[in-house]
Design a protein around this motif. Structure first.
Motif, PDB file in Angstrom:
ATOM      1  N   VAL A   1      43.827  33.624  25.855  1.00 36.62           N
ATOM      2  CA  VAL A   1      44.887  32.619  25.971  1.00 36.62           C
ATOM      3  C   VAL A   1      44.327  31.213  25.827  1.00 36.62           C
ATOM      4  O   VAL A   1      44.912  30.365  25.178  1.00 36.62           O
ATOM      5  N   ASP A   2      43.176  30.949  26.429  1.00 34.15           N
ATOM      6  CA  ASP A   2      42.618  29.592  26.446  1.00 34.15           C
ATOM      7  C   ASP A   2      41.142  29.665  26.071  1.00 34.15           C
ATOM      8  O   ASP A   2      40.336  30.203  26.832  1.00 34.15           O
ATOM      9  N   ASN A   3      40.786  29.113  24.916  1.00 32.62           N
ATOM     10  CA  ASN A   3      39.390  29.113  24.472  1.00 32.62           C
ATOM     11  C   ASN A   3      38.517  28.142  25.251  1.00 32.62           C
ATOM     12  O   ASN A   3      37.302  28.189  25.162  1.00 32.62           O
ATOM     13  N   ASN A   4      39.124  27.236  26.005  1.00 32.96           N
ATOM     14  CA  ASN A   4      38.376  26.203  26.714  1.00 32.96           C
ATOM     15  C   ASN A   4      38.326  26.434  28.221  1.00 32.96           C
ATOM     16  O   ASN A   4      38.059  25.516  28.972  1.00 32.96           O
ATOM     17  N   ILE A   5      38.565  27.650  28.662  1.00 33.04           N
ATOM     18  CA  ILE A   5      38.574  27.944  30.087  1.00 33.04           C
ATOM     19  C   ILE A   5      37.145  27.874  30.636  1.00 33.04           C
ATOM     20  O   ILE A   5      36.192  28.266  29.954  1.00 33.04           O
ATOM     21  N   LYS A   6      37.002  27.353  31.836  1.00 27.89           N
ATOM     22  CA  LYS A   6      35.691  27.271  32.470  1.00 27.89           C
ATOM     23  C   LYS A   6      35.282  28.669  32.947  1.00 27.89           C
ATOM     24  O   LYS A   6      36.113  29.457  33.377  1.00 27.89           O
ATOM     25  N   LEU A   7      33.999  28.948  32.867  1.00 29.87           N
ATOM     26  CA  LEU A   7      33.479  30.244  33.278  1.00 29.87           C
ATOM     27  C   LEU A   7      33.876  30.561  34.718  1.00 29.87           C
ATOM     28  O   LEU A   7      34.281  31.682  35.030  1.00 29.87           O
ATOM     29  N   LYS A   8      33.792  29.583  35.582  1.00 27.82           N
ATOM     30  CA  LYS A   8      34.156  29.775  36.992  1.00 27.82           C
ATOM     31  C   LYS A   8      35.590  30.294  37.118  1.00 27.82           C
ATOM     32  O   LYS A   8      35.862  31.263  37.832  1.00 27.82           O
ATOM     33  N   ASN A   9      36.507  29.662  36.396  1.00 27.60           N
ATOM     34  CA  ASN A   9      37.908  30.077  36.467  1.00 27.60           C
ATOM     35  C   ASN A   9      38.131  31.454  35.857  1.00 27.60           C
ATOM     36  O   ASN A   9      38.928  32.241  36.365  1.00 27.60           O
ATOM     37  N   PHE A  10      37.412  31.759  34.786  1.00 22.52           N
ATOM     38  CA  PHE A  10      37.538  33.083  34.192  1.00 22.52           C
ATOM     39  C   PHE A  10      37.024  34.154  35.141  1.00 22.52           C
ATOM     40  O   PHE A  10      37.630  35.209  35.294  1.00 22.52           O
ATOM     41  N   LEU A  11      35.904  33.891  35.789  1.00 22.40           N
ATOM     42  CA  LEU A  11      35.344  34.877  36.705  1.00 22.40           C
ATOM     43  C   LEU A  11      36.255  35.118  37.906  1.00 22.40           C
ATOM     44  O   LEU A  11      36.382  36.255  38.375  1.00 22.40           O
ATOM     45  N   ILE A  12      36.910  34.082  38.379  1.00 22.54           N
ATOM     46  CA  ILE A  12      37.887  34.245  39.461  1.00 22.54           C
ATOM     47  C   ILE A  12      39.022  35.140  38.976  1.00 22.54           C
ATOM     48  O   ILE A  12      39.427  36.077  39.663  1.00 22.54           O
ATOM     49  N   TYR A  13      39.525  34.846  37.800  1.00 21.03           N
ATOM     50  CA  TYR A  13      40.595  35.669  37.209  1.00 21.03           C
ATOM     51  C   TYR A  13      40.132  37.115  37.065  1.00 21.03           C
ATOM     52  O   TYR A  13      40.819  38.054  37.456  1.00 21.03           O
ATOM     53  N   TRP A  14      38.956  37.306  36.505  1.00 23.67           N
ATOM     54  CA  TRP A  14      38.427  38.638  36.276  1.00 23.67           C
ATOM     55  C   TRP A  14      38.302  39.413  37.589  1.00 23.67           C
ATOM     56  O   TRP A  14      38.716  40.567  37.691  1.00 23.67           O
ATOM     57  N   LEU A  15      37.751  38.764  38.608  1.00 24.22           N
ATOM     58  CA  LEU A  15      37.569  39.423  39.894  1.00 24.22           C
ATOM     59  C   LEU A  15      38.907  39.762  40.543  1.00 24.22           C
ATOM     60  O   LEU A  15      39.132  40.888  40.977  1.00 24.22           O
ATOM     61  N   GLU A  16      39.815  38.794  40.593  1.00 24.45           N
ATOM     62  CA  GLU A  16      41.093  38.982  41.283  1.00 24.45           C
ATOM     63  C   GLU A  16      42.062  39.882  40.532  1.00 24.45           C
ATOM     64  O   GLU A  16      42.759  40.688  41.126  1.00 24.45           O
TER      65      GLU A  16
END
Length: 91
Positions: A71-86
């Motif tokens: 969805v977003d090519n500019n997402i921060k790794l931190k935010n992606f990892l939170i999404y992935w975990l949750e």
């Protein structure tokens, strides 16, 4: 935890518009319906031929269907990892 960043990664529905002329090239639009029912429109353009645009459109439809669309090519790794975990791992 940045919930807005996570919510901006999740779509609940989508539409892919047909290939059209966009500023002298070919392209198409992807309309994502987000969790909060808002719509996020993304334009994919710059293809020199209609055939190239159709091929990429089909790739996008496949990714959306398989839920692997980014969805977003500019997402921060931190935010992606939170999404992935949750959203992915906890299920």
């Amino acid at each position: 935890m940045d919930l807005n960043a996570i919510n901006n990664l999740q779509y609940v529905d989508w539409k892919v518009k047909p290939v059209m002329h966009i500023r002298g090239t070919f392209g198409f639009r992807v309309v994502l319906v987000m969790l909060d029912e808002s719509e996020k429109v993304q334009q994919k353009s710059g293809f020199s031929t209609k055939k190239e645009a159709e091929k990429e459109r089909n790739n996008v439809i496949t990714a959306l269907t398989n839920e692997t669309y980014i969805v977003d090519n500019n997402i921060k790794l931190k935010n992606f990892l939170i999404y992935w975990l949750e959203e992915i791992m906890r299920k």
